[in-house]
Design a protein around this motif. Structure first.
Motif, short mmCIF file in Angstrom:
data_model
loop_
_atom_site.label_atom_id
_atom_site.label_comp_id
_atom_site.label_asym_id
_atom_site.label_seq_id
_atom_site.Cartn_x
_atom_site.Cartn_y
_atom_site.Cartn_z
N VAL A 167 0.85 -1.19 0.00
CA VAL A 167 0.00 0.00 0.00
C VAL A 167 0.89 1.24 0.00
N ASP A 168 0.31 2.35 -0.43
CA ASP A 168 1.05 3.61 -0.41
C ASP A 168 0.77 4.35 0.89
N LEU A 171 -2.61 4.63 2.33
CA LEU A 171 -3.16 3.32 2.68
C LEU A 171 -4.06 2.76 1.59
N LYS A 172 -3.85 3.19 0.36
CA LYS A 172 -4.48 2.58 -0.80
C LYS A 172 -3.54 1.55 -1.39
N VAL A 173 -4.10 0.50 -1.95
CA VAL A 173 -3.25 -0.51 -2.57
C VAL A 173 -2.45 0.14 -3.70
N SER A 177 0.86 -3.63 -7.16
CA SER A 177 0.82 -4.76 -6.25
C SER A 177 -0.03 -5.90 -6.83
N ALA A 186 -1.06 -6.87 3.95
CA ALA A 186 -0.42 -5.81 3.19
C ALA A 186 0.40 -4.95 4.14
N TYR A 254 -6.95 -7.44 -2.57
CA TYR A 254 -5.86 -6.49 -2.69
C TYR A 254 -5.03 -6.37 -1.42
N ILE A 255 -5.66 -6.41 -0.24
CA ILE A 255 -4.90 -6.28 1.00
C ILE A 255 -5.14 -7.44 1.97
N ILE A 259 -3.84 -4.35 6.64
CA ILE A 259 -2.51 -3.74 6.66
C ILE A 259 -1.90 -3.94 8.04
N ASN A 299 -10.82 0.85 0.49
CA ASN A 299 -9.39 0.97 0.79
C ASN A 299 -8.64 -0.25 0.28
N GLY A 300 -8.60 -0.37 -1.05
CA GLY A 300 -7.88 -1.48 -1.64
C GLY A 300 -8.66 -2.77 -1.63
#
Length: 351
Positions: A167-168, A171-173, A177, A186, A254-255, A259, A299-300
């Motif tokens: 994630v950046d 906190l978005k994927v 990735s 993540a 995605y996550i 995280i 959020n991802g």
């Protein structure tokens, strides 16, 4: 991640993290006294402390680098690194995983991979099962092809490995990735301070490799504070306390289960370790996930982040090495990850 607060509770002391990668250069100041005697499984026989790519050295620094002047330092600076140079394919990686498990590595960091085939499965599944049975956790980068084909890689896509996405700082994927059911957790993987390869300049890198190193360091912090926990218990609390997608539905392709947030365990005392002998990730994957309706802005989770992200750097795949450009930039990350004491300087560097 409030690293400096976490270090009051744990620095990772007493935990060995194996870094299966391109080697670890022990001559860099940040790794002095951090490396245990390791080994290599490769065809060229340069030794575990030879690193022509700089990739394994960077992973070791993100995990356990100690403060040296104004340079970046690791998230678990009290941990030790077991360097294992692995180059040549799934067979060598399988031997590396077994070696790590046999030589006291509680955490095994694999920030590299290769194409998932029946042959690679046959090589690696027994080794992964062996390491899990010996009490190790294997964190593996999912890869950096999420925006270009989304190819599946070993060992992250295999049962028993903990696939890590990136994630950046929002906190978005990260766009690069690699995603899918192999993503278990993540971690931050964009704008991570480390060292460049040859001139040893301070710089910033990005990729699921870096995210995996952060996940491994997070496990080391938790395990150091709870030395009687098993690998299953450490993983369970990491899954429980991870930052969830905005809609709260997990796993996300995605996550994964979220995280990593080791501070929730170390500072807020959250997480129930549960049974010692049940792998929570394998158990969760045996239970069908509830259906969900995609929505914008997750959020991802169901809809991938649309914000542009840098191209990923340094996810070695064997037998082909895939790398990208690195912007050399010393930064202050505030509370995100790695403490910095001096103001940033801008320079450039490319592999």
């Amino acid at each position: 991640m409030q690293a400096e607060r976490m270090w009051e509770a744990s620095t990772g002391e007493g935990v060995t993290v194996a870094v299966i990668d391109s080697g670890v250069d022990g001559s860099v100041p940040e790794l002095q006294g951090k490396l245990l005697p390791g080994t290599e499984f490769s065809t060229d026989q340069h030794g575990e402390n030879y690193d022509s790519l700089g990739h394994g050295t960077s992973m070791a620094m993100i995990i356990a680098g100690r403060r040296s002047g104004t340079s970046a330092w690791g998230l678990a600076p009290g941990s030790k690194i077991l360097p294992i140079r692995s180059a040549g394919g799934s067979w060598y990686m399988a031997k590396s995983i077994r070696y790590a498990a046999d030589h006291g590595a509680k955490v095994i960091n694999v920030s590299e991979g290769g194409p998932l085939t029946e042959a690679s499965k046959a090589d690696l599944l027994p080794a992964i099962e062996y390491a899990n049975a010996k009490g190790s956790l294997i964190f593996a980068a999912t890869g950096n092809s999420g925006d270009k084909g989304n190819a599946k890689n070993y060992p992250a896509s295999l049962p028993g490995a903990i696939g890590v996405g990136a994630v950046d700082k929002s906190l978005k994927v990260a766009n690069f990735s690699t995603f899918g059911p192999e993503v278990a957790l993540a971690a931050p993987g964009v704008g991570i301070p480390t060292r460049c390869t040859k001139e040893l300049l301070e710089c910033v890198a990005q990729g699921t490799s870096q995210a995996t190193a952060i996940a491994s360091a997070s496990a080391a912090l938790i395990w150091s504070a709870h030395p009687t926990w098993t690998n299953n218990q450490v993983l369970r609390v990491m899954m429980q306390t991870a930052g969830k997608p905005e809609d709260g539905k997990v796993p996300s392709k995605y996550i994964g289960y979220g995280i990593v947030r080791p501070r929730k365990v170390l500072l807020d005392k959250e997480g129930d370790p549960g049974p010692a002998d049940v792998n929570p990730l394998l158990a969760a994957r045996e239970t069908p996930a509830p259906s969900r309706t995609p929505r914008s802005g997750d959020n991802g989770d169901d809809k991938k982040a649309t914000n542009p992200a840098p191209k990923a750097d340094g996810f070695p795949t064997w037998p082909i090495i895939a790398g990208g450009g690195v912007a050399a930039l010393a930064v202050i990350l505030g509370g995100l990850l790695i403490a910095r004491r001096k103001k940033a300087q801008l320079s450039t560097h490319s592999r």
